[in-house]
Scaffold this active site. Sequence first.
Site, PDB file in Angstrom:
ATOM      1  CE1 TYR B  98      37.681  48.246 -44.749  1.00  0.00           C
ATOM      2  CE2 TYR B  98      38.832  46.229 -45.287  1.00  0.00           C
ATOM      3  CZ  TYR B  98      37.977  46.929 -44.472  1.00  0.00           C
ATOM      4  OH  TYR B  98      37.412  46.314 -43.387  1.00  0.00           O
ATOM      5  CG  ASN B 121      28.639  52.372 -40.894  1.00  0.00           C
ATOM      6  OD1 ASN B 121      27.836  53.289 -40.927  1.00  0.00           O
ATOM      7  ND2 ASN B 121      28.340  51.130 -41.223  1.00  0.00           N
ATOM      8  CB  CYS B 129      30.798  48.954 -42.682  1.00  0.00           C
ATOM      9  SG  CYS B 129      30.165  48.467 -41.082  1.00  0.00           S
ATOM     10  CG  HIS B 130      27.921  43.555 -43.193  1.00  0.00           C
ATOM     11  ND1 HIS B 130      27.012  44.594 -43.039  1.00  0.00           N
ATOM     12  CD2 HIS B 130      27.339  42.695 -44.067  1.00  0.00           C
ATOM     13  CE1 HIS B 130      25.929  44.343 -43.759  1.00  0.00           C
ATOM     14  NE2 HIS B 130      26.104  43.200 -44.411  1.00  0.00           N
ATOM     15  CD  GLU B 156      24.262  41.052 -46.506  1.00  0.00           C
ATOM     16  OE1 GLU B 156      24.989  41.231 -47.518  1.00  0.00           O
ATOM     17  OE2 GLU B 156      23.929  41.983 -45.747  1.00  0.00           O
TER      18      GLU B 156
END
Lengths: 179, 179
Positions: B98, B121, B129-130, B156
């Site tokens: 952040y 979001n 945003c993850h 991912e």
Amino acid sequence: MTRLVQRSLSSPLGPLRLVASDLALVGIYFPDHHPTPAHAGEEAARHPVLDVAARELDEYFAGRRRGFTMVLDPRGTAFQRAVWQALADIGFGEQRTYADLARAIGNPRAVRAVGAANGRNPLSIVLPCHRVVGTGGALTGYAGGLAAKQWLLAHEAALAVIRSDGDAPHGDLLRQVST
Amino acid sequence: MTRLVQRSLSSPLGPLRLVASDLALVGIYFPDHHPTPAHAGEEAARHPVLDVAARELDEYFAGRRRGFTMVLDPRGTAFQRAVWQALADIGFGEQRTYADLARAIGNPRAVRAVGAANGRNPLSIVLPCHRVVGTGGALTGYAGGLAAKQWLLAHEAALAVIRSDGDAPHGDLLRQVST
DNA sequence: GGTCGTCTCGCCGTTTTCGGACGCCGCCGC
DNA sequence: GCGGCGGCGTCCGAAAACGGCGAGACGACC
């Protein structure tokens, strides 16, 4: 924030408290000002801004002055300053309604907010919030009390017209209102 | 405001609700999205934007896609859009904190505000945003639940490296988190 | 004496709550 | 009817509360 100084000034409406920074006047408060202002500072014997302010206010109360020249620094939100700026455009002896002011700042529906901002005006008398009344003509409110508002309006009305019948009667009005 | 349409899309994370205007995708929501989005619309069988979005999300979940091409219209305040824009710069499989995001938008002290904007979001997954975690590495929160965030990161991570040892293990991680 | 955790507090945009120096509208008295 | 009064609706800005944080300060353990 720069240090603040203050001084008391006797007036027909009671002792006024003048507050200034190094550069400008930031407050003029009635004895029992509502809402109670946060501004405070040490007593100052000599001070360029306070000296001018005190002299001009004396002249105003004596009926020998209709406008002021001291440097002002009214502190507040952007909205409040917009409202207070609009106050400065109301001439001696004139009157506006809260709705008028709302229109003047380009936000015609913010009538109540204008009233609230008026109530927070830190520079009573110099920024003439006393010249603002309800649409129906009601006085509706004043930080120094309605009697003071009435007195100021009468004081200015008496001087605004060319009078032929002696002195202004506003000394009496102070008593009339306090029922 | 232009009319909105929507469609449900089944995914490994449960049925996603896709919302679009005539021109662009405006929302992707989880089954029990938090906070509950206001967007709603009628079901659309055929829709240019929804068709593309559904296909690309399917490919993403299948591990055959790392970026998206559909037109986006994330609706929010100027600050929020700045944050969401910064999200788009985080590559597949990468992570940011952040604090990183706050610096990226030129407002390094607005860390918590960035977190709040992240939480709003509207385009989960597509605006990643993850991929934003706490400085200490903690997941800290996700509109679709922490398990979903964990799943996406693992998904991912598994695809981001050249792997030689069979399939990605992220199917299990969903269970790990929900203790 | 590190070092990991927990706690506290400062930050900042957003959201919610709050309160009022209004003004309309309707009722009542005349 | 007409004016005056009082209640209520409405509409603002201001102030306070609220987080998907993070750095620093302590304490409690090895």
